[in-house]
Design a protein around this motif. Structure first.
Motif, PDB file in Angstrom:
ATOM      1  N   VAL A 141      11.397   5.576  49.991  1.00  0.00           N
ATOM      2  CA  VAL A 141      10.746   7.187  50.456  1.00  0.00           C
ATOM      3  C   VAL A 141       9.525   6.640  50.966  1.00  0.00           C
ATOM      4  N   SER A 142       8.565   5.448  50.775  1.00  0.00           N
ATOM      5  CA  SER A 142       7.788   5.138  52.250  1.00  0.00           C
ATOM      6  C   SER A 142       7.934   5.339  53.665  1.00  0.00           C
ATOM      7  N   ALA A 143       9.464   5.166  54.076  1.00  0.00           N
ATOM      8  CA  ALA A 143       9.795   5.064  55.124  1.00  0.00           C
ATOM      9  C   ALA A 143       9.060   6.724  55.721  1.00  0.00           C
ATOM     10  N   ALA A 144      10.196   7.362  54.772  1.00  0.00           N
ATOM     11  CA  ALA A 144      10.611   9.039  54.718  1.00  0.00           C
ATOM     12  C   ALA A 144       9.194   9.400  54.984  1.00  0.00           C
ATOM     13  N   THR A 145       8.079   9.122  54.345  1.00  0.00           N
ATOM     14  CA  THR A 145       7.241   9.874  53.367  1.00  0.00           C
ATOM     15  C   THR A 145       6.530   9.539  55.128  1.00  0.00           C
ATOM     16  N   GLY A 146       6.294   8.201  56.082  1.00  0.00           N
ATOM     17  CA  GLY A 146       5.823   7.919  57.436  1.00  0.00           C
ATOM     18  C   GLY A 146       6.853   8.668  58.312  1.00  0.00           C
ATOM     19  N   MET A 147       7.683   9.536  58.251  1.00  0.00           N
ATOM     20  CA  MET A 147       8.832   9.949  59.168  1.00  0.00           C
ATOM     21  C   MET A 147       8.612  11.410  59.098  1.00  0.00           C
ATOM     22  N   ALA A 148       8.226  11.491  57.516  1.00  0.00           N
ATOM     23  CA  ALA A 148       7.844  13.546  57.788  1.00  0.00           C
ATOM     24  C   ALA A 148       6.522  13.833  58.126  1.00  0.00           C
ATOM     25  N   VAL A 149       5.480  12.874  57.921  1.00  0.00           N
ATOM     26  CA  VAL A 149       3.919  13.333  58.643  1.00  0.00           C
ATOM     27  C   VAL A 149       4.097  13.064  59.919  1.00  0.00           C
ATOM     28  N   ALA A 150       5.088  12.128  60.473  1.00  0.00           N
ATOM     29  CA  ALA A 150       5.149  12.360  62.104  1.00  0.00           C
ATOM     30  C   ALA A 150       5.821  13.197  62.198  1.00  0.00           C
ATOM     31  N   VAL A 151       6.694  14.778  62.511  1.00  0.00           N
ATOM     32  CA  VAL A 151       7.578  15.666  61.918  1.00  0.00           C
ATOM     33  C   VAL A 151       6.280  16.220  61.534  1.00  0.00           C
ATOM     34  N   ALA A 152       5.374  16.435  61.019  1.00  0.00           N
ATOM     35  CA  ALA A 152       4.485  17.472  60.527  1.00  0.00           C
ATOM     36  C   ALA A 152       3.600  17.342  61.881  1.00  0.00           C
ATOM     37  N   VAL A 153       2.908  15.928  62.138  1.00  0.00           N
ATOM     38  CA  VAL A 153       2.297  16.329  63.431  1.00  0.00           C
ATOM     39  C   VAL A 153       2.272  16.883  64.255  1.00  0.00           C
ATOM     40  N   ILE A 154       4.464  16.713  64.921  1.00  0.00           N
ATOM     41  CA  ILE A 154       4.627  16.619  66.696  1.00  0.00           C
ATOM     42  C   ILE A 154       3.843  18.403  66.701  1.00  0.00           C
ATOM     43  N   ARG A 155       4.810  18.890  64.953  1.00  0.00           N
ATOM     44  CA  ARG A 155       4.714  20.799  64.683  1.00  0.00           C
ATOM     45  C   ARG A 155       3.434  21.111  65.441  1.00  0.00           C
ATOM     46  N   GLY A 156       3.062  20.540  64.970  1.00  0.00           N
ATOM     47  CA  GLY A 156       1.152  21.071  65.517  1.00  0.00           C
ATOM     48  C   GLY A 156       0.616  21.133  66.815  1.00  0.00           C
ATOM     49  N   PHE A 157       1.375  19.491  67.215  1.00  0.00           N
ATOM     50  CA  PHE A 157       1.057  19.568  69.049  1.00  0.00           C
ATOM     51  C   PHE A 157       1.948  20.802  69.581  1.00  0.00           C
ATOM     52  N   THR A 158       3.163  21.020  69.180  1.00  0.00           N
ATOM     53  CA  THR A 158       3.997  20.998  70.027  1.00  0.00           C
ATOM     54  C   THR A 158       4.948  22.844  69.534  1.00  0.00           C
ATOM     55  N   GLY A 159       4.256  23.294  68.161  1.00  0.00           N
ATOM     56  CA  GLY A 159       4.716  24.314  67.957  1.00  0.00           C
ATOM     57  C   GLY A 159       4.030  25.595  68.071  1.00  0.00           C
ATOM     58  N   THR A 160       4.478  26.540  67.814  1.00  0.00           N
ATOM     59  CA  THR A 160       3.655  28.403  67.841  1.00  0.00           C
ATOM     60  C   THR A 160       2.289  28.479  67.019  1.00  0.00           C
ATOM     61  N   LYS A 161       2.118  29.165  67.770  1.00  0.00           N
ATOM     62  CA  LYS A 161       0.552  29.682  66.492  1.00  0.00           C
ATOM     63  C   LYS A 161       0.516  30.183  65.459  1.00  0.00           C
ATOM     64  N   ASP A 162       0.209  29.042  64.085  1.00  0.00           N
ATOM     65  CA  ASP A 162       0.214  29.548  63.146  1.00  0.00           C
ATOM     66  C   ASP A 162       1.602  29.618  62.373  1.00  0.00           C
ATOM     67  N   SER A 163       2.342  28.805  63.272  1.00  0.00           N
ATOM     68  CA  SER A 163       3.984  28.156  62.330  1.00  0.00           C
ATOM     69  C   SER A 163       4.075  27.577  61.816  1.00  0.00           C
ATOM     70  N   GLY A 164       3.058  26.701  61.413  1.00  0.00           N
ATOM     71  CA  GLY A 164       2.997  25.961  59.740  1.00  0.00           C
ATOM     72  C   GLY A 164       3.340  24.716  60.188  1.00  0.00           C
ATOM     73  N   LEU A 165       3.065  23.272  59.467  1.00  0.00           N
ATOM     74  CA  LEU A 165       3.842  21.956  60.152  1.00  0.00           C
ATOM     75  C   LEU A 165       4.917  21.574  59.462  1.00  0.00           C
ATOM     76  N   GLY A 166       5.556  22.706  58.463  1.00  0.00           N
ATOM     77  CA  GLY A 166       6.420  21.999  57.867  1.00  0.00           C
ATOM     78  C   GLY A 166       6.651  21.814  56.104  1.00  0.00           C
ATOM     79  N   ASN A 167       7.472  21.906  55.704  1.00  0.00           N
ATOM     80  CA  ASN A 167       7.761  21.039  54.064  1.00  0.00           C
ATOM     81  C   ASN A 167       7.467  19.843  54.023  1.00  0.00           C
ATOM     82  N   PHE A 168       6.580  19.173  53.226  1.00  0.00           N
ATOM     83  CA  PHE A 168       7.174  17.484  52.947  1.00  0.00           C
ATOM     84  C   PHE A 168       7.784  17.226  51.969  1.00  0.00           C
ATOM     85  N   TRP A 169       8.534  18.316  51.228  1.00  0.00           N
ATOM     86  CA  TRP A 169       9.630  17.375  50.920  1.00  0.00           C
ATOM     87  C   TRP A 169      10.299  17.750  50.963  1.00  0.00           C
ATOM     88  N   CYS A 170      11.476  18.803  52.365  1.00  0.00           N
ATOM     89  CA  CYS A 170      12.073  18.843  52.652  1.00  0.00           C
ATOM     90  C   CYS A 170      12.388  17.520  54.131  1.00  0.00           C
TER      91      CYS A 170
END
Length: 561
Positions: A141-170
């Motif tokens: 779960v600590s590894a999964a935490t890092g992976m989840a945060v990275a995906v959220a950050v990537i969404r922030g850099f690449t996603g469409t305006k106001d689409s959100g960073l995703g859901n941490f639990w998912c």
């Protein structure tokens, strides 16, 4: 020449594996059907139903950060309780008692932050329940935490305006179910075939040829070794980690584990390119990371195969396993410190001074040369923000990245995140070098003693977990101070990077023009490397000059160290 061929084959297989894994991960994090959906999809949906999670509900950066912090706090509490109560709990055939409060604090923080710093010997101080339900659980779960945060950050850099960073639990659940768990099963089976034990029986008591009694530790090692490498956790089942023949018995097991350390970090480069819908962006970051990796590996390889000039005895084999030799030990040392893994198949305290310098720099720049699973990539995006800002200053244009303006808020947050590294390493190291209670941990006088201190705090802040073995990490002062350093190194990066992602996702993307600075070519790759060197490596140059550089200078002057 054989060593070079081996290194090239390693690079080819690693790159190809990372590229293929990214193709799987893009579907996983988009919530789309993938190869494992028929088997694991019902399990995923069952988790969501039991926990009351709505997969389509995206979170803002504050909500995502609070979920990360809350989940990790709960994990710390659970692991601390297991370590303190293990003497009363089942699956303890050798009757191992409770950990001391300071060591339990250090260990719980270490595994929750994906550091896996070990100020203890696992076979002597942990029950099987603590190893499996405590440490191995946090490895996932600590590894999964890092992976989840990275995906959220990537969404922030690449996603469409106001689409959100995703859901941490998912994101965390999918990281475990579809990436970490299946890869761990495969690697675990390979390790068992190579001779790594996987048993719940207690230590074996045997009689030697001389008639003496010997106790041979064993246990469910293969399952923990698999995830410790794939999740860039690094904490060994046995005290000497992957130098132990029960963790890493053969050259085959060694190469699979060295590959596993960097597989997921490499895949994040290509995942970024896919999420940005421009593969060149991922290849550019991969190229920058690879160039720094090759440079570091070259220095370590030359240092360890060249050996100590004062001895003139060939390769430096002190602290190394004969079955691996200097070349495979050099590759592992570069991989484990470039990633925030920290497992070792040789003792870094016995490496040549310039080899130790490279491992220190790898950690001090923030573990961004591939880095930990997810963590290395969002750490590199911190440097991307700074590199783009510098590029904007040089050409006299407003800096932007992937069509979004990089403004004062993003740069300020990036600087704040960056400052956590020198703050923790230099301040923590300065205190450790002056306080008598802390100095008890230092084995050697002079430059090497300073290197031991620097390595310890660089490893803690970088969430690496390896150490110069001569350093007394189990002293109460160090277990407490290093635990605090691990917390700083983990969350002082995560929260600002999520804030940067939240700021960027709120901005409208603008199309590229003829005047837009390209972030996918050789010029940007060079600028990114220079930024890492200026902000990362040069920050620590003065103190490195007093440690490993002074050791090397004394060595070539024929004075030893």
């Amino acid at each position: 020449m054989p060593d070079l061929i081996g290194y090239i084959l390693y690079a080819i297989v690693l790159t190809g594996g990372g590229y293929l894994l990214a193709a799987h991960m893009i579907r996983v994090y988009a919530g789309e059907r993938n190869l494992l959906s028929p088997l694991l999809g019902p399990v995923e949906r069952g988790f969501y139903s039991l926990a009351g999670i709505r997969p389509g509900a995206s979170q803002g950066w504050r909500g995502y950060a609070l979920a990360v912090l809350g989940f990790n706090l709960a994990g710390f509490g659970l692991l601390y309780a297991i370590l303190r109560l293990q003497g009363l709990l089942p699956l303890n055939p050798d009757g191992i008692g409770a950990m001391s409060p300071d060591l339990a604090f250090n260990t719980a923080v270490s595994f929750v932050t994906n550091t896996n710093w070990q100020a203890y010997s696992g076979e002597a101080q942990l029950s099987y329940l603590a190893q499996m339900a405590g440490l191995t659980l946090q490895n996932f779960v600590s590894a999964a935490t890092g992976m989840a945060v990275a995906v959220a950050v990537i969404r922030g850099f690449t996603g469409t305006k106001d689409s959100g960073l995703g859901n941490f639990w998912c994101d965390m659940t999918r990281s475990v179910l579809y990436v970490l768990l299946p890869l761990s099963v495969i690697l675990g089976l390979i390790l068992i075939l190579q001779g790594v034990p996987q048993t719940l029986l207690g230590a074996a008591h045997v009689t030697t040829l001389e008639g003496a009694d010997q106790v041979i530790a064993r246990g469910p090692a293969a399952s923990q070794v698999a995830i410790k490498q794939l999740g860039t956790n690094g904490g060994g089942f046995f005290g000497v980690n992957s130098a132990h023949p029960f963790e890493n018995p053969t050259i085959v097991s060694n190469m699979f584990q060295t590959m596993a350390i960097l597989l997921i970090p490499v895949s994040f480069c290509f995942l970024f390119g896919r999420m940005a819908k421009d593969g060149r962006q991922g290849w550019a970051i991969f190229a920058a990371m690879s160039a720094m990796f090759v440079l570091g590996l070259t220095v370590i390889y030359l240092g360890e195969t060249g050996g100590n000039p004062l001895l003139g005895a060939g390769a430096n084999m002190e602290g190394k396993e004969l079955r691996f030799g200097a070349a495979l030990s050099a590759l592992w040392a570069e991989a484990t410190t470039a990633a925030s893994n920290g497992s070792v198949n040789a003792m870094h305290d016995s490496f040549m001074p310039l080899s130790g310098l490279v491992t220190l720099i790898n950690m001090q720049i923030g573990e961004v040369i591939f880095g930990g699973v997810g963590a290395g990539f969002y750490g590199m995006l911190l440097y991307v923000v700074l590199a783009v800002f510098l590029a904007g200053l040089m050409v006299g244009r407003s800096p932007e990245y992937l069509g979004r303006k990089i403004e004062g808020r993003e740069v300020t947050l990036a600087i704040l995140a960056f400052l956590s590294m020198p703050l923790g390493i230099l301040v923590g190291g300065a205190i450790s070098a002056t306080v008598p209670m802390a100095l008890q941990s230092v084995q050697d006088a002079g430059p090497h003693g300073l290197s031991e201190i620097l390595y310890g705090y660089s490893s803690a802040i970088g969430n690496n977990g390896s150490a110069f073995a001569g350093w007394g990490a189990a002293e109460p002062w160090q277990t407490t101070a290093l635990g605090l350093a691990m917390l700083l190194g983990r969350y002082a990066i995560i929260v600002p990077m999520l804030a940067i992602a939240g700021s960027l996702i709120a901005k409208q993307q603008s199309p590229s023009t003829a005047g837009t600075f390209p972030t996918h070519g050789p010029l940007f790759v060079t600028l990114l490397i220079v930024t890492v060197v200026i902000f990362g490596a040069l920050t620590f140059f003065p103190v490195l000059a007093l440690g490993p550089i002074a050791e090397h200078t004394a060595l070539i002057a024929g004075q030893g160290y």
